[in-house]
Structure formats: C-alpha cells, structure tokens
Design a protein around this motif. Structure first.
Motif, PDB file in Angstrom:
ATOM      1  N   UNK A   6      -1.329  58.451 -11.920  1.00 19.71           N
ATOM      2  CA  UNK A   6      -1.289  60.065 -11.631  1.00 19.71           C
ATOM      3  C   UNK A   6      -0.905  60.743 -13.122  1.00 19.71           C
ATOM      4  N   UNK A   7      -1.070  61.535 -13.969  1.00 21.67           N
ATOM      5  CA  UNK A   7       0.350  62.428 -14.445  1.00 21.67           C
ATOM      6  C   UNK A   7      -0.580  63.740 -14.623  1.00 21.67           C
ATOM      7  N   UNK A   8       0.707  64.652 -14.836  1.00 23.49           N
ATOM      8  CA  UNK A   8       0.450  66.326 -14.715  1.00 23.49           C
ATOM      9  C   UNK A   8      -0.025  66.838 -15.928  1.00 23.49           C
ATOM     10  N   UNK A   9      -0.163  67.319 -16.449  1.00 22.34           N
ATOM     11  CA  UNK A   9      -0.779  68.179 -17.719  1.00 22.34           C
ATOM     12  C   UNK A   9       0.143  67.287 -18.831  1.00 22.34           C
ATOM     13  N   UNK A  31     -15.323  69.325 -21.266  1.00 25.84           N
ATOM     14  CA  UNK A  31     -15.221  68.076 -22.034  1.00 25.84           C
ATOM     15  C   UNK A  31     -14.187  67.385 -21.178  1.00 25.84           C
ATOM     16  N   UNK A  32     -13.089  67.315 -20.925  1.00 29.23           N
ATOM     17  CA  UNK A  32     -11.890  67.061 -19.948  1.00 29.23           C
ATOM     18  C   UNK A  32     -11.599  67.363 -18.655  1.00 29.23           C
ATOM     19  N   UNK A  33     -12.204  66.856 -17.365  1.00 27.22           N
ATOM     20  CA  UNK A  33     -11.913  67.347 -16.359  1.00 27.22           C
ATOM     21  C   UNK A  33     -10.693  66.933 -15.610  1.00 27.22           C
ATOM     22  N   UNK A  34      -9.565  67.325 -15.143  1.00 25.80           N
ATOM     23  CA  UNK A  34      -8.094  66.843 -14.565  1.00 25.80           C
ATOM     24  C   UNK A  34      -9.130  66.668 -13.328  1.00 25.80           C
ATOM     25  N   UNK A  35      -8.511  65.043 -12.917  1.00 28.54           N
ATOM     26  CA  UNK A  35      -9.045  64.503 -11.509  1.00 28.54           C
ATOM     27  C   UNK A  35      -8.522  65.140 -10.547  1.00 28.54           C
ATOM     28  N   UNK A  36      -7.850  65.820 -10.535  1.00 27.92           N
ATOM     29  CA  UNK A  36      -7.556  66.289  -9.068  1.00 27.92           C
ATOM     30  C   UNK A  36      -6.220  67.702  -9.558  1.00 27.92           C
ATOM     31  N   UNK A  37      -6.559  68.597  -8.441  1.00 24.87           N
ATOM     32  CA  UNK A  37      -6.022  69.846  -8.109  1.00 24.87           C
ATOM     33  C   UNK A  37      -5.053  70.105  -7.551  1.00 24.87           C
ATOM     34  N   UNK A  38      -3.845  70.104  -7.542  1.00 23.49           N
ATOM     35  CA  UNK A  38      -2.635  70.502  -5.727  1.00 23.49           C
ATOM     36  C   UNK A  38      -3.116  71.942  -5.906  1.00 23.49           C
ATOM     37  N   UNK A  39      -2.645  71.900  -4.367  1.00 19.77           N
ATOM     38  CA  UNK A  39      -2.235  73.273  -3.845  1.00 19.77           C
ATOM     39  C   UNK A  39      -1.594  74.274  -4.715  1.00 19.77           C
ATOM     40  N   UNK A  40      -0.583  73.612  -5.383  1.00 17.86           N
ATOM     41  CA  UNK A  40       0.485  74.215  -6.787  1.00 17.86           C
ATOM     42  C   UNK A  40      -0.225  74.284  -7.624  1.00 17.86           C
ATOM     43  N   UNK A  41      -1.090  74.139  -8.186  1.00 16.59           N
ATOM     44  CA  UNK A  41      -1.293  74.890  -9.515  1.00 16.59           C
ATOM     45  C   UNK A  41      -1.700  73.833 -10.537  1.00 16.59           C
ATOM     46  N   UNK A  43      -2.165  70.529 -12.772  1.00 19.00           N
ATOM     47  CA  UNK A  43      -3.494  69.752 -12.780  1.00 19.00           C
ATOM     48  C   UNK A  43      -3.012  68.019 -12.852  1.00 19.00           C
ATOM     49  N   UNK A  44      -3.972  67.156 -12.379  1.00 21.00           N
ATOM     50  CA  UNK A  44      -3.170  66.094 -12.403  1.00 21.00           C
ATOM     51  C   UNK A  44      -4.248  64.969 -13.029  1.00 21.00           C
ATOM     52  N   UNK A  45      -4.142  64.221 -14.042  1.00 24.80           N
ATOM     53  CA  UNK A  45      -5.273  63.419 -14.923  1.00 24.80           C
ATOM     54  C   UNK A  45      -4.564  61.551 -14.549  1.00 24.80           C
ATOM     55  N   UNK A  46      -5.675  61.466 -14.673  1.00 19.91           N
ATOM     56  CA  UNK A  46      -5.907  59.510 -13.971  1.00 19.91           C
ATOM     57  C   UNK A  46      -5.964  59.429 -15.468  1.00 19.91           C
ATOM     58  N   UNK A  47      -4.906  58.054 -15.750  1.00 15.08           N
ATOM     59  CA  UNK A  47      -4.830  56.645 -16.349  1.00 15.08           C
ATOM     60  C   UNK A  47      -5.833  56.190 -16.779  1.00 15.08           C
ATOM     61  N   UNK A  48      -7.155  55.927 -15.775  1.00 18.92           N
ATOM     62  CA  UNK A  48      -8.426  56.020 -16.338  1.00 18.92           C
ATOM     63  C   UNK A  48      -9.319  57.112 -17.441  1.00 18.92           C
ATOM     64  N   UNK A  49      -8.829  57.903 -17.542  1.00 25.00           N
ATOM     65  CA  UNK A  49      -9.338  59.768 -18.528  1.00 25.00           C
ATOM     66  C   UNK A  49      -8.686  58.645 -19.489  1.00 25.00           C
ATOM     67  N   UNK A  50      -7.492  58.687 -19.863  1.00 21.71           N
ATOM     68  CA  UNK A  50      -6.921  58.110 -21.267  1.00 21.71           C
ATOM     69  C   UNK A  50      -8.206  57.913 -21.847  1.00 21.71           C
TER      70      UNK A  50
END
Length: 84
Positions: A6-9, A31-41, A43-50
């Motif tokens: 997973x990658x930060x924005x 159009x491209x929604x982050x896979x996960x949001x942390x409580x810290x705010x 945004x995380x994207x997954x390698x599959x979203x690449x």
C-alpha cells in the motif's frame, strides 16, 4: 490489505506520474478512490490500483478519461470496460 503493498497518496502519485492534486480530484469525482483511509486522514492506494490508474492516464492522453468514461474504474459502475 495485510499482504498487499500500500502507498500513501504522494507515493502513489509518483508511481502513476500524476500529481497529488490530480488523485484528489479523481477521488472527488469518483474516478479513483483510495482503497483505505486511516484514522489519521491518510489515503492509501494498493498496487493493484496502479493498472487502473495507468488506463486513466492513457485515456486522458486520448482526451477522454473524465469526459467520456467517468465511471470506468472498480469503485464505479462500469469498471469492466477497462478490465480493472
């Protein structure tokens, strides 16, 4: 997401060669929604979203990504048209 990368924005934007502002805009329009949001705010994207992001960039180069195919990704209705 335990075994997936997973990658930060900012990291994901560099991988995709787009700006953070562009990713935030794509999130805003669905159009491209982050896979996960942390409580810290964060945004995380997954390698599959690449793969999907690569297709968005390609369509944008053709001049049609957000105009003609606004629902072309997994988080949207017609994602199968791009095989994401």
């Amino acid at each position: 997401m335990k075994n997936k990368m997973k990658f930060k924005i900012g990291e994901f934007s560099k991988l995709c060669q787009v700006t953070v502002k562009t990713l935030r805009h794509y999130e805003e329009i669905g159009l491209m929604i982050p896979l996960k949001y942390e409580w810290t705010g964060y945004r995380y994207y997954d390698i599959s979203q690449l793969r999907c992001m690569s297709r968005i960039v390609y369509l944008k180069q053709l001049g049609s990504a957000s105009k003609r195919y606004p629902s072309c990704l997994p988080m949207a209705r017609n994602f199968r048209m791009l095989n994401c």
